[in-house]
Design a protein around this motif. Structure first.
Motif, PDB file in Angstrom:
ATOM      1  N   GLY A  28       0.716   1.690  -3.847  1.00 22.53           N
ATOM      2  CA  GLY A  28      -0.687   2.059  -3.875  1.00 22.53           C
ATOM      3  C   GLY A  28      -1.622   0.874  -4.059  1.00 22.53           C
ATOM      4  O   GLY A  28      -2.808   1.045  -4.325  1.00 22.53           O
ATOM      5  N   TRP A  29      -1.112  -0.326  -3.902  1.00 19.46           N
ATOM      6  CA  TRP A  29      -1.944  -1.522  -4.052  1.00 19.46           C
ATOM      7  C   TRP A  29      -2.882  -1.654  -2.860  1.00 19.46           C
ATOM      8  O   TRP A  29      -2.643  -1.094  -1.795  1.00 19.46           O
ATOM      9  CB  TRP A  29      -1.085  -2.769  -4.151  1.00 19.46           C
ATOM     10  CG  TRP A  29      -0.174  -2.829  -5.340  1.00 19.46           C
ATOM     11  CD1 TRP A  29      -0.153  -1.984  -6.428  1.00 19.46           C
ATOM     12  CD2 TRP A  29       0.874  -3.767  -5.563  1.00 19.46           C
ATOM     13  NE1 TRP A  29       0.834  -2.356  -7.299  1.00 19.46           N
ATOM     14  CE2 TRP A  29       1.486  -3.448  -6.796  1.00 19.46           C
ATOM     15  CE3 TRP A  29       1.371  -4.843  -4.836  1.00 19.46           C
ATOM     16  CZ2 TRP A  29       2.551  -4.180  -7.324  1.00 19.46           C
ATOM     17  CZ3 TRP A  29       2.425  -5.572  -5.364  1.00 19.46           C
ATOM     18  CH2 TRP A  29       3.008  -5.245  -6.588  1.00 19.46           C
ATOM     19  N   PHE A  30      -3.923  -2.426  -3.041  1.00 15.71           N
ATOM     20  CA  PHE A  30      -4.885  -2.741  -1.965  1.00 15.71           C
ATOM     21  C   PHE A  30      -5.478  -1.486  -1.337  1.00 15.71           C
ATOM     22  O   PHE A  30      -5.709  -1.424  -0.135  1.00 15.71           O
ATOM     23  CB  PHE A  30      -4.231  -3.624  -0.881  1.00 15.71           C
ATOM     24  CG  PHE A  30      -3.498  -4.817  -1.416  1.00 15.71           C
ATOM     25  CD1 PHE A  30      -4.179  -5.839  -2.058  1.00 15.71           C
ATOM     26  CD2 PHE A  30      -2.116  -4.909  -1.297  1.00 15.71           C
ATOM     27  CE1 PHE A  30      -3.500  -6.940  -2.562  1.00 15.71           C
ATOM     28  CE2 PHE A  30      -1.429  -6.017  -1.789  1.00 15.71           C
ATOM     29  CZ  PHE A  30      -2.124  -7.030  -2.422  1.00 15.71           C
ATOM     30  N   GLY A  31      -5.697  -0.479  -2.169  1.00 20.35           N
ATOM     31  CA  GLY A  31      -6.320   0.745  -1.685  1.00 20.35           C
ATOM     32  C   GLY A  31      -5.382   1.726  -1.009  1.00 20.35           C
ATOM     33  O   GLY A  31      -5.840   2.704  -0.425  1.00 20.35           O
ATOM     34  N   GLY A  32      -4.089   1.479  -1.081  1.00 22.95           N
ATOM     35  CA  GLY A  32      -3.122   2.377  -0.454  1.00 22.95           C
ATOM     36  C   GLY A  32      -2.886   3.630  -1.275  1.00 22.95           C
ATOM     37  O   GLY A  32      -3.299   3.732  -2.427  1.00 22.95           O
ATOM     38  N   GLN A  45       0.838  -1.197   0.000  1.00 23.34           N
ATOM     39  CA  GLN A  45       0.000   0.000   0.000  1.00 23.34           C
ATOM     40  C   GLN A  45       0.873   1.247   0.000  1.00 23.34           C
ATOM     41  O   GLN A  45       0.609   2.197  -0.740  1.00 23.34           O
ATOM     42  CB  GLN A  45      -0.903   0.033   1.237  1.00 23.34           C
ATOM     43  CG  GLN A  45      -2.023  -0.958   1.236  1.00 23.34           C
ATOM     44  CD  GLN A  45      -2.848  -0.860   2.496  1.00 23.34           C
ATOM     45  OE1 GLN A  45      -2.307  -0.849   3.609  1.00 23.34           O
ATOM     46  NE2 GLN A  45      -4.161  -0.765   2.337  1.00 23.34           N
TER      47      GLN A  45
END
Length: 178
Positions: free
Chosen positions: A32-36, A28
């Motif tokens: 920015g993965w998983f809504g980060g 994240q």
């Protein structure tokens, strides 16, 4: 055929679960993965929390979590992976400590639990079902445990200490706010 060892199976489950959670949180921050928010947003947040400069702090936190978590899940260089993750969690604890212990109030319960769990696996070792075992513990020697945890503790103490020095002093006010 060798019977499954409950201790080693337990270490596998603990290692993979803890490592996956840490890797997701670090992803994240970094990507920015998983809504980060990704690296730029994390750098801004790190600056706001008093970690300066923000971008290197964000990279260090993200790598400690994502890299440490991934290596922990794989059981590779377990003492180094665990100490990196525990160090990153120590910084998170320092941010959330003013809110108290419990997570529902914004406290440090969750990062403390992740840090202690990672540290416990790093000290206990990855177990038989790991890449450390497959590599004959090349990266999991007793001296590595000591050096990794000492280095992580010193780094965390330095980072948290610098952050504490950068925080503005809160002046007590009377009822009128003066």
């Amino acid at each position: 055929m060798e019977c499954l060892n409950r201790r080693d199976l337990g270490l596998l489950v603990l290692r993979v679960g803890t490592g996956a959670v840490l890797a997701a949180h670090g992803s994240q921050k970094l990507f920015g993965w998983f809504g980060g928010g990704g690296l730029d947003a994390t750098a801004q947040a790190m600056e706001a929390m008093g970690f300066r400069p923000g971008r290197p702090s964000a990279v260090a936190a993200g790598l400690g979590e994502a890299g440490g978590g991934a290596l922990l899940a794989l059981g590779l260089a377990t003492p180094v992976a665990a100490s990196a993750a525990a160090g990153a969690m120590a910084a998170a604890v320092s941010v959330q400590a003013p809110a108290g212990f419990f997570n529902q109030a914004g406290g440090f319960e969750y990062p403390a639990f992740l840090g202690f769990t990672a540290a416990a696996v790093g000290i206990a070792g990855a177990g038989r079902y790991s890449l450390d075992h497959a590599t004959r513990h090349r990266f999991d020697q007793p001296w590595v445990v000591a050096v990794a945890f000492l280095g992580s503790a010193l780094a965390a103490a330095t980072v948290v200490g610098r952050r504490a020095q950068d925080q503005p002093d809160e002046q007590p006010t009377d009822a009128a706010g003066e």
